[in-house]
Each structure stands twice: as structure tokens, then as C-alpha cells.
Design an enzyme around this catalytic site. Sequence first.
Site, mmCIF file in Angstrom:
data_model
loop_
_atom_site.group_PDB
_atom_site.id
_atom_site.type_symbol
_atom_site.label_atom_id
_atom_site.label_comp_id
_atom_site.label_asym_id
_atom_site.label_seq_id
_atom_site.Cartn_x
_atom_site.Cartn_y
_atom_site.Cartn_z
ATOM 1 N N LYS A 22 0.852 -1.205 0.000
ATOM 2 C CA LYS A 22 0.000 0.000 0.000
ATOM 3 C C LYS A 22 0.878 1.243 0.000
ATOM 4 O O LYS A 22 0.695 2.168 -0.795
ATOM 5 C CB LYS A 22 -0.912 0.035 1.220
ATOM 6 C CG LYS A 22 -1.551 1.419 1.444
ATOM 7 C CD LYS A 22 -2.295 1.515 2.739
ATOM 8 C CE LYS A 22 -1.494 1.756 3.941
ATOM 9 N NZ LYS A 22 -1.265 3.149 4.347
ATOM 10 N N ASN A 23 1.875 1.282 0.886
ATOM 11 C CA ASN A 23 2.666 2.502 1.072
ATOM 12 C C ASN A 23 3.651 2.761 -0.065
ATOM 13 O O ASN A 23 4.258 3.817 -0.134
ATOM 14 C CB ASN A 23 3.385 2.451 2.421
ATOM 15 C CG ASN A 23 2.392 2.649 3.544
ATOM 16 O OD1 ASN A 23 1.241 3.003 3.302
ATOM 17 N ND2 ASN A 23 2.825 2.414 4.765
ATOM 18 N N ARG A 104 -4.331 10.736 4.045
ATOM 19 C CA ARG A 104 -3.245 11.728 4.119
ATOM 20 C C ARG A 104 -2.282 11.605 2.956
ATOM 21 O O ARG A 104 -1.653 12.569 2.528
ATOM 22 C CB ARG A 104 -2.426 11.506 5.387
ATOM 23 C CG ARG A 104 -3.182 11.613 6.670
ATOM 24 C CD ARG A 104 -2.239 11.326 7.798
ATOM 25 N NE ARG A 104 -1.243 12.376 7.842
ATOM 26 C CZ ARG A 104 -1.454 13.532 8.470
ATOM 27 N NH1 ARG A 104 -2.603 13.743 9.054
ATOM 28 N NH2 ARG A 104 -0.542 14.466 8.466
ATOM 29 N N CYS A 128 -4.456 13.415 13.444
ATOM 30 C CA CYS A 128 -4.398 11.985 13.120
ATOM 31 C C CYS A 128 -4.299 11.197 14.421
ATOM 32 O O CYS A 128 -3.635 11.639 15.363
ATOM 33 C CB CYS A 128 -3.169 11.718 12.247
ATOM 34 S SG CYS A 128 -2.931 9.985 11.869
ATOM 35 N N ARG A 133 1.264 15.104 12.785
ATOM 36 C CA ARG A 133 1.852 14.782 11.472
ATOM 37 C C ARG A 133 1.919 16.026 10.596
ATOM 38 O O ARG A 133 1.196 16.147 9.602
ATOM 39 C CB ARG A 133 1.062 13.671 10.799
ATOM 40 C CG ARG A 133 1.056 12.387 11.614
ATOM 41 C CD ARG A 133 0.361 11.265 10.924
ATOM 42 N NE ARG A 133 1.137 10.742 9.787
ATOM 43 C CZ ARG A 133 0.687 9.751 9.013
ATOM 44 N NH1 ARG A 133 -0.501 9.222 9.235
ATOM 45 N NH2 ARG A 133 1.410 9.297 8.010
ATOM 46 N N ILE A 135 3.412 18.830 7.776
ATOM 47 C CA ILE A 135 3.992 18.652 6.439
ATOM 48 C C ILE A 135 5.057 19.728 6.155
ATOM 49 O O ILE A 135 5.367 20.028 4.996
ATOM 50 C CB ILE A 135 2.899 18.665 5.346
ATOM 51 C CG1 ILE A 135 2.093 19.966 5.384
ATOM 52 C CG2 ILE A 135 2.000 17.437 5.442
ATOM 53 C CD1 ILE A 135 1.262 20.205 4.126
ATOM 54 N N ASP A 320 5.065 0.979 12.072
ATOM 55 C CA ASP A 320 3.808 0.365 11.629
ATOM 56 C C ASP A 320 3.635 -1.069 12.104
ATOM 57 O O ASP A 320 2.606 -1.690 11.832
ATOM 58 C CB ASP A 320 3.708 0.410 10.096
ATOM 59 C CG ASP A 320 3.615 1.840 9.569
ATOM 60 O OD1 ASP A 320 3.828 2.043 8.367
ATOM 61 O OD2 ASP A 320 3.349 2.751 10.382
ATOM 62 N N ARG A 412 -8.340 -0.240 5.066
ATOM 63 C CA ARG A 412 -7.516 0.751 4.397
ATOM 64 C C ARG A 412 -6.161 0.185 4.001
ATOM 65 O O ARG A 412 -5.522 0.657 3.061
ATOM 66 C CB ARG A 412 -7.272 1.950 5.313
ATOM 67 C CG ARG A 412 -8.544 2.705 5.686
ATOM 68 C CD ARG A 412 -8.199 3.975 6.387
ATOM 69 N NE ARG A 412 -7.204 4.701 5.606
ATOM 70 C CZ ARG A 412 -6.527 5.724 6.087
ATOM 71 N NH1 ARG A 412 -6.718 6.102 7.338
ATOM 72 N NH2 ARG A 412 -5.648 6.353 5.338
HETATM 73 C C1 EPZ Z 1 4.724 7.030 6.014
HETATM 74 O O1 EPZ Z 1 4.035 8.179 6.516
HETATM 75 C C2 EPZ Z 1 3.711 5.885 6.052
HETATM 76 N N1 EPZ Z 1 2.544 6.231 5.264
HETATM 77 C C3 EPZ Z 1 3.272 5.617 7.489
HETATM 78 O O2 EPZ Z 1 2.450 4.445 7.491
HETATM 79 C C4 EPZ Z 1 4.489 5.304 8.332
HETATM 80 O O3 EPZ Z 1 4.095 5.174 9.669
HETATM 81 C C5 EPZ Z 1 5.507 6.468 8.228
HETATM 82 O O4 EPZ Z 1 5.851 6.704 6.845
HETATM 83 C C6 EPZ Z 1 6.793 6.171 8.974
HETATM 84 O O5 EPZ Z 1 7.373 4.994 8.537
HETATM 85 C C7 EPZ Z 1 2.553 6.009 3.928
HETATM 86 O O6 EPZ Z 1 3.529 5.614 3.343
HETATM 87 C C8 EPZ Z 1 1.295 6.291 3.189
HETATM 88 P P1 EPZ Z 1 6.933 10.464 7.919
HETATM 89 P P2 EPZ Z 1 4.693 9.639 6.416
HETATM 90 O O7 EPZ Z 1 6.804 11.744 7.178
HETATM 91 O O8 EPZ Z 1 5.599 9.717 5.266
HETATM 92 C C9 EPZ Z 1 7.495 13.864 11.194
HETATM 93 C C10 EPZ Z 1 0.523 3.125 7.838
HETATM 94 O O9 EPZ Z 1 0.137 2.627 8.898
HETATM 95 N N2 EPZ Z 1 7.313 14.818 10.085
HETATM 96 O O10 EPZ Z 1 8.082 9.584 7.584
HETATM 97 O O11 EPZ Z 1 3.581 10.603 6.540
HETATM 98 C C11 EPZ Z 1 6.219 13.072 11.488
HETATM 99 O O12 EPZ Z 1 5.331 13.783 12.302
HETATM 100 C C12 EPZ Z 1 1.064 4.578 7.831
HETATM 101 O O13 EPZ Z 1 0.527 2.542 6.758
HETATM 102 C C13 EPZ Z 1 7.520 16.158 10.316
HETATM 103 O O14 EPZ Z 1 7.827 16.566 11.428
HETATM 104 O O15 EPZ Z 1 5.564 9.656 7.766
HETATM 105 C C14 EPZ Z 1 6.780 11.812 12.134
HETATM 106 O O16 EPZ Z 1 6.995 12.043 13.482
HETATM 107 C C15 EPZ Z 1 0.807 5.286 9.124
HETATM 108 N N3 EPZ Z 1 7.348 17.021 9.271
HETATM 109 C C16 EPZ Z 1 8.094 11.605 11.386
HETATM 110 O O17 EPZ Z 1 8.433 12.857 10.797
HETATM 111 C C17 EPZ Z 1 7.009 16.597 8.003
HETATM 112 O O18 EPZ Z 1 6.856 17.424 7.076
HETATM 113 C C18 EPZ Z 1 8.050 10.542 10.294
HETATM 114 O O19 EPZ Z 1 6.923 10.795 9.485
HETATM 115 C C19 EPZ Z 1 6.808 15.231 7.793
HETATM 116 C C20 EPZ Z 1 6.969 14.348 8.850
#
Ligand code: EPZ
Length: 434
Positions: A22-23, A104, A128, A133, A135, A320, A412
Site C-alpha cells: 500500500k505505502n 493523508r 491523526c 503529522r 507537512i 507500523d 484501508r
Molecule cells: C509514512 O508516513 C507511512 N505512510 C506511514 O504508514 C508510516 O508510519 C511512516 O511513513 C513512517 O514509517 C505512507 O507511506 C502512506 P513520515 P509519512 O513523514 O511519510 C514527522 C501506515 O500505517 N514529520 O516519515 O507521513 C512526522 O510527524 C502509515 O501505513 C515532520 O515533522 O511519515 C513523524 O513524526 C501510518 N514534518 C516523522 O516525521 C514533516 O513534514 C516521520 O513521518 C513530515 C513528517
Amino acid sequence: MESFIIRGGARLKGKVEISGSKNSSLPIMAACLMAEGKTTLRGVPRLSDIDSMVKLLGDLGCHVYRHEAKESVGDGPTLNGPLDITVTEEKKFEASYEIVKTMRASICTMGPLLAKRKKAIVSIPGGCNIGDRPIDLHLRGMVKLGAEYHTQNGYAILEVKGRLKGCRMYLGGAQGPTVLGTINVMCAAALAEGETVLVGAACEPEVGDCANLLNKMGAKITGHGTPEIRIEGVEKLTGCEHRVIPDRIECGTFMIAAAITNGELELKHSNLDHLIAVVDRLEDVGVKVERQNGTIFCSSQRRINPVEMTTQPYPGFPTDLQAQLMALLCLGDGMSVITERVFPDRFTHVGELNRMGGRVRKEGSTAGVQGVKELQGAPVMASDLRASAALVLAALVAKGETKVDRVYHIDRGYEKIEQKLAAVGARIERVKER
Ligand code: EPZ
């Protein structure tokens, strides 16, 4: 509203086909916005999140067609036919609140839209269940590539005059690298002028899979899978054929299902190389993991040792799979300690596991899991995708019956999970609420 009714106690035994990721599929589908001509994706699972991305791409002027499943077993998961994505018009730039609030990962259209259509209007994702989370890293990357951006009525509006400009940038945040942020900026840089160097990039296999797709489309990306990715911008990208990688989180979930039920499972179309940190923890717990070609053999040794585990960015233990491992350690022979470093507040499953007789105590972003002799069936509520998977795993071994409500969360990210589990002996059924 649908629920699962699960009667615990069955030992799982048999073969499970692991679906495509999925991811990986979600950002890869968004990247197709940049390609001229048709892109054919194989192995894309049938999930509600995928349906949301198909809807979003349709809103953004793409024709998306799913073929019937005709593939032979040897050619990967047989559940789904290939997905054709063709951009037919490029007038639209918006990922609306209606779609972003349900998924998201819609944020992944930001980089491709900006790079190809010079404008992106993306609803800023809200709260969330798994924690904060933001961006900010995505936006910072786009601005470094030369975009102008402002926010208005809950939307981020990005524009660029002419082409984006390559540069060297650091993309790490307080919790380390960002997976979708790395992919978003990498996509934008693929069509930028000159070279971009992303330092502090995420190394997840999903990043590498998207880079491989883009390179097939004509991009020039190297270093993916390492913290420093180099992207030499090109003028245009062209459609291609690509098979997405297996879903390592689904695979890890089934490995824990084998462990928690004292079972033996053969996980087909899986890639153990993407799960090294998971195997490391499971072997310490006492689980036997072997690999033959593309199949993982996973069996429990009737013992669950307590362990310590800290979630980390790849190649560390994935956040995850944190909830699923916690469900297993609820039956550990002693005290385990789990620390969540990626989403420090990701513990919505603790209360529900304790309702089933677990003894988990959370302190900040660490939880102590005191093992108990058995869990009891109970009515529980799913709150997010992976928390719901943990409740299903706990129910598989709990005494008596468990009713897991709000299984739309699990749909999902897990394809036909109740059918896959029932096929290896679980007593699980999906019921509709009257
Ligand atoms: C991806 O989310 C996955 N989602 C998530 O899986 C997974 O938990 C996550 O990576 C971490 O491995 C998809 O691929 C669709 P991040 P993503 O940006 O990219 C912080 C599931 O269960 N951060 O790597 O959104 C954030 O808050 C989902 O399938 C910022 O501070 O996660 C977190 O603490 C849930 N600013 C950390 O970085 C930003 O602009 C890692 O988040 C972006 C992120």
C-alpha cells in the site's frame, strides 16, 4: 458499519499470499501524474486507500483502469489485475479537503503537480490518531526547489514560474527523515532544472521503489535507499510498466500472527530483506524465521520471551509494526519495553489491549508490557489501521470471542485479511451491523 467476530485459540497453519505494498503504491500512483502516455502498475492491492487515490487521480484529469486478474501464480500475487494510469488533461491542481481528510497520502500529489503543472493546491492534512503529522518538511523542500507557497482556508497553494531549480538540501526533521516528504521532493526534483541532492533522505524500500519507477520513466536518480539521494532533472517523463514491492508491513503482521498463535505460516511473494530489524526482534522473542526463494517460513517455538524494542526509521524496527508486536508481548514470559521514536504518541491500542486483559503501562513515548498467561475475548474498537491489526492478532489467541468494531480502519491497509486468516485456520468472520 462492519465488525469482525473472532473466536480465539486456533493455531494458524498454511500459506498466505502477501499483497503488493500500500505505502509504495500510493506515492507511485501519484508520480504517474508526471508521465506522458500510459503507465501500467502490477501488484497494486485492492484497498479503500487505493480507491481514494484512484478517485483523486480521476479528479486531476487521469484515466485509471484496473484490468481483470489474469496473471499466473509465478508472476507475483494473483489477486489483482494491472492498473493503467494515463494523464488525459492537465487543467486541475487541487487535492481537495474531502479526499485528503480520508487519506493523508493524497499529499503525494503535491510534488508531481508542482513539477508538471507548475501549481499545486493541496488541503493541509488535519489531526491523526497516531499523533502529530505536520507537512513542514514537504513544503520546505518545494520552496528550496524554487516554489512560492502560501496557505489559504486550510490549503497549501504552491506555484512556480518556469521549471523548478535543483539544489542541495537537508530534509531531516525532529523525528528524523520523512518517507512521503522524501518521495514528494524527489518526484518534484525529477523534472527540475539541474541537480538536486537530498541529504537526510528516508531510506525506506518504498522510496527506492518510487525511484525505480521514475528511472524507468526516464528520470536520473541515484542513491535511493541511502540518506543521500541525487536527482539529475530531466525535461520529460514517459509512461512505463512497473511491479510494486511486496507489503512488508502486511508480511510482518502475518509473521506475528504465526508467533502469537503458536502457528506455522508460509508467506509467499514476500521480501525478507525489507524486514531485517523485525526478524531480529522476533528471533529474540523465540520465533523461527527462514526464507526459501520469495517465501518466508515463520513458526513459533511455543515460547514468547520478553524483549526491548525501539521504533526507528528504516532499516530500524518499523513504527507500523509496533502495535502488533505489543499484542504478542502481552503474552510474553516477563516484562517487555517498547519505545516509540517515530510517532511518540502512537499508543491508542494500549487501552483496548488492556480491556482484553493485557497489562500495558504507558509513560511518555515508552510502554512497559507485563506478560500475562492469557488474554480474554472482549468487544473492542479499532482506532487506526495498525492498532486494529493488533486487536485482531490479540483476538486470535484470546479466550472466547472478540468483536472488533470499525474494521473500515483495517480495510484501508489489509487486503481481504479475514479471508487470508480464515484460509490458514482462524475463526474470524466479517459481520454487518444492523
Ligand atoms: C509514512 O508516513 C507511512 N505512510 C506511514 O504508514 C508510516 O508510519 C511512516 O511513513 C513512517 O514509517 C505512507 O507511506 C502512506 P513520515 P509519512 O513523514 O511519510 C514527522 C501506515 O500505517 N514529520 O516519515 O507521513 C512526522 O510527524 C502509515 O501505513 C515532520 O515533522 O511519515 C513523524 O513524526 C501510518 N514534518 C516523522 O516525521 C514533516 O513534514 C516521520 O513521518 C513530515 C513528517
